[in-house]
Design an enzyme around this catalytic site. Structure first.
Site, mmCIF file in Angstrom:
data_model
loop_
_atom_site.group_PDB
_atom_site.id
_atom_site.type_symbol
_atom_site.label_atom_id
_atom_site.label_comp_id
_atom_site.label_asym_id
_atom_site.label_seq_id
_atom_site.Cartn_x
_atom_site.Cartn_y
_atom_site.Cartn_z
ATOM 1 N N ARG A 21 -1.033 15.884 5.982
ATOM 2 C CA ARG A 21 0.082 16.713 6.462
ATOM 3 C C ARG A 21 -0.373 18.130 6.799
ATOM 4 O O ARG A 21 0.093 18.734 7.778
ATOM 5 C CB ARG A 21 1.192 16.733 5.409
ATOM 6 C CG ARG A 21 1.962 15.404 5.364
ATOM 7 C CD ARG A 21 2.619 15.198 4.018
ATOM 8 N NE ARG A 21 3.499 14.040 3.962
ATOM 9 C CZ ARG A 21 3.096 12.774 3.761
ATOM 10 N NH1 ARG A 21 1.811 12.499 3.627
ATOM 11 N NH2 ARG A 21 3.982 11.797 3.707
ATOM 12 N N ASP B 179 1.068 3.365 -5.012
ATOM 13 C CA ASP B 179 -0.372 3.140 -4.851
ATOM 14 C C ASP B 179 -1.069 2.879 -6.189
ATOM 15 O O ASP B 179 -2.281 2.626 -6.219
ATOM 16 C CB ASP B 179 -1.020 4.349 -4.167
ATOM 17 C CG ASP B 179 -0.523 4.507 -2.733
ATOM 18 O OD1 ASP B 179 -0.143 3.486 -2.113
ATOM 19 O OD2 ASP B 179 -0.498 5.649 -2.233
HETATM 20 C C1 S3P Z 1 2.082 7.782 1.848
HETATM 21 C C2 S3P Z 1 3.175 6.974 1.613
HETATM 22 C C3 S3P Z 1 3.111 5.665 0.947
HETATM 23 C C4 S3P Z 1 1.758 5.439 0.274
HETATM 24 C C5 S3P Z 1 0.609 5.890 1.123
HETATM 25 C C6 S3P Z 1 0.735 7.376 1.430
HETATM 26 C C7 S3P Z 1 2.259 9.074 2.510
HETATM 27 O O1 S3P Z 1 3.317 4.655 1.914
HETATM 28 O O2 S3P Z 1 1.589 4.085 -0.078
HETATM 29 O O3 S3P Z 1 -0.632 5.657 0.465
HETATM 30 O O4 S3P Z 1 1.355 9.934 2.441
HETATM 31 O O5 S3P Z 1 3.317 9.289 3.114
HETATM 32 P P1 S3P Z 1 4.802 4.201 2.379
HETATM 33 O O6 S3P Z 1 5.429 5.323 3.117
HETATM 34 O O7 S3P Z 1 4.568 3.018 3.275
HETATM 35 O O8 S3P Z 1 5.526 3.831 1.123
#
Ligand code: S3P
Length: 438
Positions: free
Chosen positions: A36, A320
């Site tokens: 981000r 995760d």
């Molecule tokens: C993340 C959101 C999660 C996570 C990924 C990182 C993020 O996924 O599993 O490792 O940085 O927005 P989802 O948005 O599919 O839940």
């Protein structure tokens, strides 16, 4: 399609019964925040300085992408980066997101808002992952999108977007973020309604870059102020990485490990809650705010664990962390039942299947019932001795190496190079604590 990590003998690692793990360490910067910071820096007017950027493959791909889209992105030193935003332009070549679903989905959202056309590709794993969850709302906002039946390669032609009120059926920070990033340049109201709160780093960081973002229960709404102004971002340690040395300490006899400077945003801290319910000797100390997020030092000491029931509502805050929780559960006394894991099937690998196969190979009794994972712990070290298929999934590889540190027989994983996507230096750091990984 870019190739996956190299296969073969040099890609294997094995972990074996280790002496007590001891030490005070730091883990690399948070992956979600790192993606981000680069993307928002690339969209913002002025110069953003980032400290603590995770320099794993996933994030480096996003840095390359933001540069290819026209921003000035430069590494000043370890974890120290400078991004100067610029109007985005079509890249000369497809954007290769490697293994990263987060990089891909957030960049697709950001591109959709701008009069830019870009094609996105990735590695074998990323090409198998569903993209319609972001492409459908982006289409609804007016972006032109092409995909291979909802999979990569994906081409996004952005610009001229209208607002959206998007009700997601699952809590997903990636989907929410893609819509919000597209919405920065959309005409009209932009809101996302989630069934439960997903990680809020996009919202927090957008506020730091000067945009208005409101949180109203489960609704996230963009306000009128949507222009971004560069700011400095300090990225704390990734709780999803800290999980590995901490669980390693909980299961390896007489260990005592502290990880300093770990981000403990409650929307990311579900694993720590669960481990405490399991009776883990886990101390969260020195809580403070750093880089706009709550941060703490976390000390883990070896001790008995007991099986628990983990409710589905907690899944978004530890999505995760199920592979490493499943490893902790293998050492616990009694049954651990983890509900609401359907999303694990569409991560870097089918993580439910990978956990079950790994446990089977290591003599741990486990099964799935729908989207529930059940692990039968015996309150003693599992047999180990397995040759585990990591399916080029960094978190599966690290989890089973941790299992091997305290199992009766060594555990091998077939593909460990992918660990560098999220946790460069994992093996060296663990060895520094005393772990036998070779
Ligand atoms: C993340 C959101 C999660 C996570 C990924 C990182 C993020 O996924 O599993 O490792 O940085 O927005 P989802 O948005 O599919 O839940």
């Amino acid at each position: 399609m870019s190739s996956a990590a190299p296969k073969g003998m040099d890609d294997r690692l094995a972990a074996s019964a280790s002496p007590p793990l001891k030490g005070i360490i730091n883990v690399p910067g948070d992956k979600s925040m790192s993606h981000r910071a680069l993307i928002l820096g690339g969209l913002a007017a002025g110069e953003t300085r980032i400290e603590g950027l995770l320099e794993g493959d996933d994030v480096l791909r996003t840095a390359d992408a933001v540069r290819a889209l026209g921003a000035d992105v430069e590494r000043l030193g370890p974890g120290h980066w400078r991004v100067v935003g610029a109007p985005w332009r079509a890249p000369d070549a497809p954007i290769d997101c490697g293994n990263s679903g987060t990089g891909a989905r957030l960049l697709m959202g950001a591109v959709a808002g701008l009069p830019v056309e870009a094609t996105f590709i990735g590695d074998v794993s990323l090409h198998s992952r569903p993209m319609n969850r972001v492409l459908d709302p982006l289409r609804e906002m007016g972006a032109a999108v092409e995909s291979q039946d909802g999979r990569m390669p994906v081409t996004v032609r952005g610009g001229g977007l209208t607002g959206i009120s998007f009700r997601n059926l699952k809590a997903s920070a990636q989907v929410k973020s893609a819509i919000i990033l597209a919405g920065l340049h959309a005409d009209g109201a932009v809101e996302v309604i989630e069934p439960a709160r997903s990680r809020d780093h996009t919202e927090n960081m957008l506020r730091a870059f000067g945009a208005d973002v409101e949180q109203d229960g489960y609704t996230i709404r963009l306000g009128a102020r949507r222009a971004l102004t560069a700011t400095d971002v300090a990225i704390p340690g990734d709780p999803s990485s800290a999980a590995f040395p901490l669980v390693a300490a909980l299961v390896t006899p007489r260990s005592d490990v502290t990880v300093e400077g770990v981000m403990v945003n409650p929307l990311r801290a579900g694993l720590f809650t669960t481990l405490r319910e399991m009776g883990a000797n886990l101390e969260i100390r020195n809580e403070r705010i750093a880089g706009g997020e709550p941060v703490a030092d976390i000390r883990a000491r070896f001790g008995p664990l007991r099986g628990v029931e983990v409710p589905a509502e907690r899944a978004p805050s530890m999505i995760d962390e199920y592979p490493i929780l499943a490893v902790a559960a293998a050492f616990a006394e009694g049954r651990t039942v983890m509900h609401g894991l359907a999303e694990l099937r569409v991560k870097e690998s089918d993580r439910l299947a990978a956990i079950l196969a790994g446990h089977k190979a290591c003599g741990v009794e486990a099964r799935d019932e729908g989207d529930t994972l059940i692990v039968e712990g015996k309150g003693a070290p599992p047999r180990g001795g397995g040759d585990v298929a990591a399916h080029h999934d960094h978190r599966i590889a690290m989890s089973f190496l941790v299992l091997g540190l305290a199992a009766c027989e060594p555990v091998a994983v077939d593909s460990a190079a992918m660990i560098a996507t999220s946790f460069p230096g994992f093996t060296e750091l663990m060895r520094g604590l005393g772990a036998k990984i070779a």
